[in-house]
Motif scaffolding. Structure first.
Motif: not given
Length: 437
Positions: A35, A58, A60, A207-210, A223-224, A227
């Motif tokens: 990340v 990934v 963001r 790609t935002d890790a959520t 991710t948004s 996964e």
């Protein structure tokens, strides 16, 4: 690719073209999920890909969008915490091993430029750390003794030697590091990402890790829009990891610094600055700078926990330059930008395993171009089962940084240290004036 993909800076204006890496939009599996698309994540992913591991990274925003693509570009050994303080805290043997790991980071960056066939990213050699107060007759002996303790290559320069190359009455002695060099950091980040992909790694921008959760023997990184399932996850962000790992987010303070690049200065720059390596001073929030594009100054400085960009940033940076080099006359600033660094209260990186298979490589505190490579090297070796050098960083931990109160406390500490620096310079100048009169 539009310039608006990156914050306005000289680096963005002179960056290499690079592909748009697609967002992650499906479920995938990997040996390691990373990340963060700054240097910590890029080096980790590349070093693991070189070992044959399947890696998914990934990011963001864009590769090198944050501090890794906006910094001063200095590549040198050491950490934000001073070596003498580390010796006092850890003992000489441990501090020497940490310093050696930072030297390894310098070597990894140097080797990467060779392996990538990108010598052009390297922009100059050597670094001077100059003092704005006279360090006295014992300076050379103290410097050589510390270098011998650490196994370092740096050496003392006296004031006469410094001023032969730098026309500023502000400076006295200096520490010269011949192994250091300086680079175009954003282009290095882009080159590392390209090499990860060439080695069959996957790079995903925007790609935002959520979220992150344990699932059996593996981790599931959400991710948004997709996964990643992987037995190992490396968190290589800073204070923006809250949704993924709140503990790490709370352990890191966002701290701002600023960088400016002048218009082309012509021959007058060479008249006041005849050193083509990097320069920084020994103050707690000192200046750091170098010549770029033949006759421009890239100048960084100031530290604050207020991460908002000052309204008169260009004028602030222009004044800082002219205070050191009044001989430059009128200086025009063409670029000025903020950079947000991640600081831990102990001023050392967060490098290690925080849960089985969950790793962190973060908080390099303004000393990250080589040190991110050093941290990534330690983690890659651990994940590959080669050694446990990452444990060198264990004494520093990932404790709470204090949130908003931590920012206030950190700012107060910086102001106190800056006041001490100002007083030291003022007192010495007054004493020198008394001796002249």
């Amino acid at each position: 690719m539009a310039d608006t993909d990156y914050p306005a800076s000289w680096y963005a204006a002179t960056r290499d073209s690079s592909p748009d890496y697609p967002p992650l939009s499906a479920r995938t599996e990997a040996d390691v999920a990373v990340v963060g698309g700054g240097f910590a994540g890029l080096h980790t992913a590349r070093l693991l890909a070189m070992r044959g591991r399947k890696v998914v990274l990934v990011e963001r925003r864009r590769i090198g969008w944050g501090a890794s693509g906006r910094n001063g570009g200095f590549v040198g050994a050491g950490f934000a915490a001073r070596s003498g303080a580390l010796i006092d805290k850890l003992g000489l043997d441990h501090a020497r091993k940490l310093y050696a790991q930072s030297q390894r980071g310098v070597a990894i960056v140097r080797a990467a430029l060779d392996e990538l066939g990108r010598p052009d990213i390297r922009m100059g050699s050597g670094k001077l750390t100059v003092s704005r107060t006279d360090q006295g007759t014992r300076f050379a002996d103290r410097t050589r003794a510390l270098a011998a303790k650490l196994g370092a290559s740096f050496e003392p320069w006296d004031t006469k030697r410094v001023r032969a190359l730098i026309d500023s009455e502000r400076y006295h002695q200096a520490i010269h590091d011949p192994q250091a060099f300086h680079i175009h950091p954003l282009n290095l980040a882009l080159a590392l990402a390209g090499d990860i992909e060439r080695r069959s790694g996957a790079v995903h921008e925007r790609t935002d890790a959520t979220g992150l959760e344990r699932q059996g023997v593996a981790w599931r990184l959400r991710t948004s829009d997709g996964e990643v399932a992987a037995p190992h996850v490396v968190l290589a962000g800073n204070a923006d990891l809250g949704r993924v790992q709140p503990r790490i987010a709370r352990a890191v303070l966002p701290v701002a610094t600023y960088v400016a690049v002048t218009a082309k200065l012509g021959p007058k720059l060479a008249e006041v600055l005849r050193w083509t390596g990097a320069i920084s001073d020994t103050r707690r929030a000192g200046d750091y700078y170098r010549i770029v594009d033949d006759d421009r100054l890239l100048w960084g400085g100031r530290i604050t926990t207020d991460t908002r960009e000052p309204a008169r940033l260009r004028e602030m940076m222009r004044r800082d330059i002219c205070a050191v080099y009044p001989g430059l006359g009128e200086v025009s600033i063409e670029y000025a930008w903020p950079g947000i660094m991640g600081y831990a209260p102990h001023m050392m990186p967060q490098v290690g395993e925080i849960e089985p298979g969950l790793w962190v490589c973060s908080a390099f505190g303004g000393h990250g171009v080589a040190q991110t490579a050093a941290g990534a090297d330690a983690l890659a070796a651990a994940i590959a089962g080669e050694d446990d050098r990452y444990k060198l960083f264990q004494p520093f931990g990932t404790g709470w940084a204090g949130g908003p109160l931590g920012r206030i406390a950190t700012q107060l500490v910086y102001w106190k240290l800056q006041a001490s620096d100002w007083w030291d310079e003022t007192r010495q100048a007054k004493n020198a004036e008394k001796l002249r009169t």
